[in-house]
Design a protein around this motif. Structure first.
Motif, PDB file in Angstrom:
ATOM      1  N   VAL A  45       0.876  -0.982   0.029  1.00 24.87           N
ATOM      2  CA  VAL A  45       0.172  -0.065  -0.004  1.00 24.87           C
ATOM      3  C   VAL A  45       1.012   1.194  -0.115  1.00 24.87           C
ATOM      4  O   VAL A  45       0.684   2.123  -0.620  1.00 24.87           O
ATOM      5  N   ALA A  46       2.140   1.244   0.689  1.00 28.65           N
ATOM      6  CA  ALA A  46       3.006   2.459   0.655  1.00 28.65           C
ATOM      7  C   ALA A  46       3.438   2.513  -0.693  1.00 28.65           C
ATOM      8  O   ALA A  46       3.501   3.728  -1.108  1.00 28.65           O
ATOM      9  N   TYR A  47       3.934   1.259  -1.134  1.00 29.22           N
ATOM     10  CA  TYR A  47       4.284   1.457  -2.715  1.00 29.22           C
ATOM     11  C   TYR A  47       3.144   2.134  -3.630  1.00 29.22           C
ATOM     12  O   TYR A  47       3.510   2.953  -4.442  1.00 29.22           O
ATOM     13  N   GLY A  48       2.005   1.597  -3.457  1.00 29.75           N
ATOM     14  CA  GLY A  48       0.883   2.329  -4.340  1.00 29.75           C
ATOM     15  C   GLY A  48       0.811   3.733  -4.067  1.00 29.75           C
ATOM     16  O   GLY A  48       0.635   4.444  -5.128  1.00 29.75           O
ATOM     17  N   TYR A  49       0.968   4.200  -2.762  1.00 34.33           N
ATOM     18  CA  TYR A  49       0.653   5.448  -2.463  1.00 34.33           C
ATOM     19  C   TYR A  49       1.807   6.390  -3.215  1.00 34.33           C
ATOM     20  O   TYR A  49       1.532   7.329  -3.901  1.00 34.33           O
ATOM     21  N   VAL A  50       3.158   6.032  -2.895  1.00 39.04           N
ATOM     22  CA  VAL A  50       4.203   6.497  -3.513  1.00 39.04           C
ATOM     23  C   VAL A  50       4.234   6.481  -5.001  1.00 39.04           C
ATOM     24  O   VAL A  50       4.451   7.706  -5.699  1.00 39.04           O
ATOM     25  N   ARG A  51       3.646   5.495  -5.776  1.00 43.01           N
ATOM     26  CA  ARG A  51       3.615   5.396  -7.007  1.00 43.01           C
ATOM     27  C   ARG A  51       2.894   6.287  -7.619  1.00 43.01           C
ATOM     28  O   ARG A  51       2.557   7.162  -8.554  1.00 43.01           O
ATOM     29  N   LEU A  52       1.581   6.575  -7.117  1.00 44.32           N
ATOM     30  CA  LEU A  52       0.374   7.333  -7.338  1.00 44.32           C
ATOM     31  C   LEU A  52       0.591   8.687  -7.223  1.00 44.32           C
ATOM     32  O   LEU A  52       0.104   9.637  -8.040  1.00 44.32           O
ATOM     33  N   SER A  53       1.515   9.224  -6.021  1.00 47.81           N
ATOM     34  CA  SER A  53       1.884  10.523  -5.924  1.00 47.81           C
ATOM     35  C   SER A  53       3.007  11.147  -6.900  1.00 47.81           C
ATOM     36  O   SER A  53       3.183  12.242  -6.938  1.00 47.81           O
ATOM     37  N   SER A  54       3.388   9.948  -7.394  1.00 50.58           N
ATOM     38  CA  SER A  54       4.769  10.403  -8.427  1.00 50.58           C
ATOM     39  C   SER A  54       4.325  10.967  -9.940  1.00 50.58           C
ATOM     40  O   SER A  54       3.223  10.569 -10.330  1.00 50.58           O
ATOM     41  N   ASP A  55       4.954  11.849 -10.249  1.00 49.81           N
ATOM     42  CA  ASP A  55       4.596  12.683 -11.617  1.00 49.81           C
ATOM     43  C   ASP A  55       4.893  11.077 -12.633  1.00 49.81           C
ATOM     44  O   ASP A  55       4.108  11.196 -13.710  1.00 49.81           O
ATOM     45  N   SER A  56       5.746  10.634 -12.512  1.00 51.35           N
ATOM     46  CA  SER A  56       6.255   9.439 -13.520  1.00 51.35           C
ATOM     47  C   SER A  56       6.657   8.246 -12.578  1.00 51.35           C
ATOM     48  O   SER A  56       7.083   8.347 -11.417  1.00 51.35           O
TER      49      SER A  56
END
Lengths: 203, 96
Positions: A45-56
């Motif tokens: 879930v932390a991975y999903g959060y960071v990935r969705l928050s990243s521009d790319s």
């Protein structure tokens, strides 16, 4: 004595001696596996959060060799099938067959770890570390090393448990229930990989 | 050596898991819309998890009480984690 019996509090528990209808060892193993699953759930879930928050986000197909990941998955799924066969053999009372399949499962685990070591070495040689990588997004390699590293440690522990189980089977020191507990842990390692494989490598 | 029915079942499940894995790798490479890709891959992932939990870990043969407690506890906690964090990420909120 009669007075002691008279003051004894009324027992309201009606669940019997085994409310879940499994041995306490198996119940504790299940509780451990659920708590361990939540550790990986937190990571993903932390991975999903960071990935969705990243521009790319780096294209996994360009970073990883998908053929290698596919073979790693194949090896782990096969080792899970051999482990299930070991449990089946132990339940049938065929401890020789059980031991053979437990050893095959351990070999599968070693193969998986070997391929993971190769994958790590390749990425590290390309400049990936916990804090930086050549693909632009810092968190990418951090999540890769932490998630696959924790899973790899679980595989390593599983191999040790499998070797101990094989030795104990050879000496006639373990039962079908013992093989089943080992099996539960190993299938859990496979189960977690199903989620890592999908969430980290494919999506 | 007589082969028990459970032995055959395990290797049938292995075959299905393998087919699902190959399908997932194939589908990921297909140029489908992102939403469709995610839904298909997640469904396939949950199917694989069900096969491993139900057949390899024998959860389908355990008492319904135990199964419900284990599965519900896991899913509920994952859902709390997911719905507390992911909407913020999708809205573009970044932790400071």
């Amino acid at each position: 004595m009669a007075n002691q019996a008279a003051v004894r509090p009324e027992i309201s528990w009606e669940g019997g001696t085994s409310p879940f209808q499994v041995s306490w060892q198996k119940l504790m193993m299940w509780f451990f596996l659920v708590s361990d699953a939540l550790l990986f759930a937190g990571f993903l879930v932390a991975y999903g959060y960071v990935r969705l928050s990243s521009d790319s986000w780096p294209d996994q197909g360009e970073v990883f060799t998908m053929a290698l990941i596919g073979v790693m998955t194949f090896v782990l799924i096969t080792s899970s099938a051999t482990m299930a066969s070991a449990v089946g053999g132990a339940r049938d009372g065929d401890l020789i067959r059980a031991r053979k399949f437990v050893i095959m499962t351990a070999v599968g685990g070693v193969l998986f770890l070997g391929m993971q070591a190769f994958e790590w070495t390749t990425l590290i040689s390309e400049g990936a570390t916990l804090t930086q990588n050549p693909w632009g997004v810092k968190g990418f390699s951090a999540f890769f090393f932490v998630i696959t590293g924790f899973h790899g440690i679980h595989v390593l522990i599983g191999i040790v448990i499998l070797v101990i189980t094989a030795v104990r089977l050879g000496r006639g020191q373990t039962t079908a229930a013992g093989v089943e507990l080992t099996g539960l842990y190993w299938h859990f390692v496979d189960l977690i990989w199903v989620f890592i494989f999908t969430c980290f490598y494919l999506i | 050596m007589e082969v028990s029915s459970s032995f055959k079942t395990y290797w049938q499940v292995w075959g299905i898991l393998l087919i699902l894995t190959l399908f997932m790798i194939f589908f990921e490479s297909v140029d489908a819309p992102v939403g469709v890709t995610i839904i298909v891959l997640v469904v396939a992932m949950l199917l694989k998890a069900t096969l491993i939990g139900g057949w390899f870990m024998h959860l389908r043969k355990e008492s319904i009480f135990l199964t419900v407690i284990l599965v519900a506890a896991t899913l509920l906690t994952v859902a709390v984690l997911f719905f507390l964090l992911i909407p913020d990420a999708m809205a573009g909120t970044v932790l400071q």
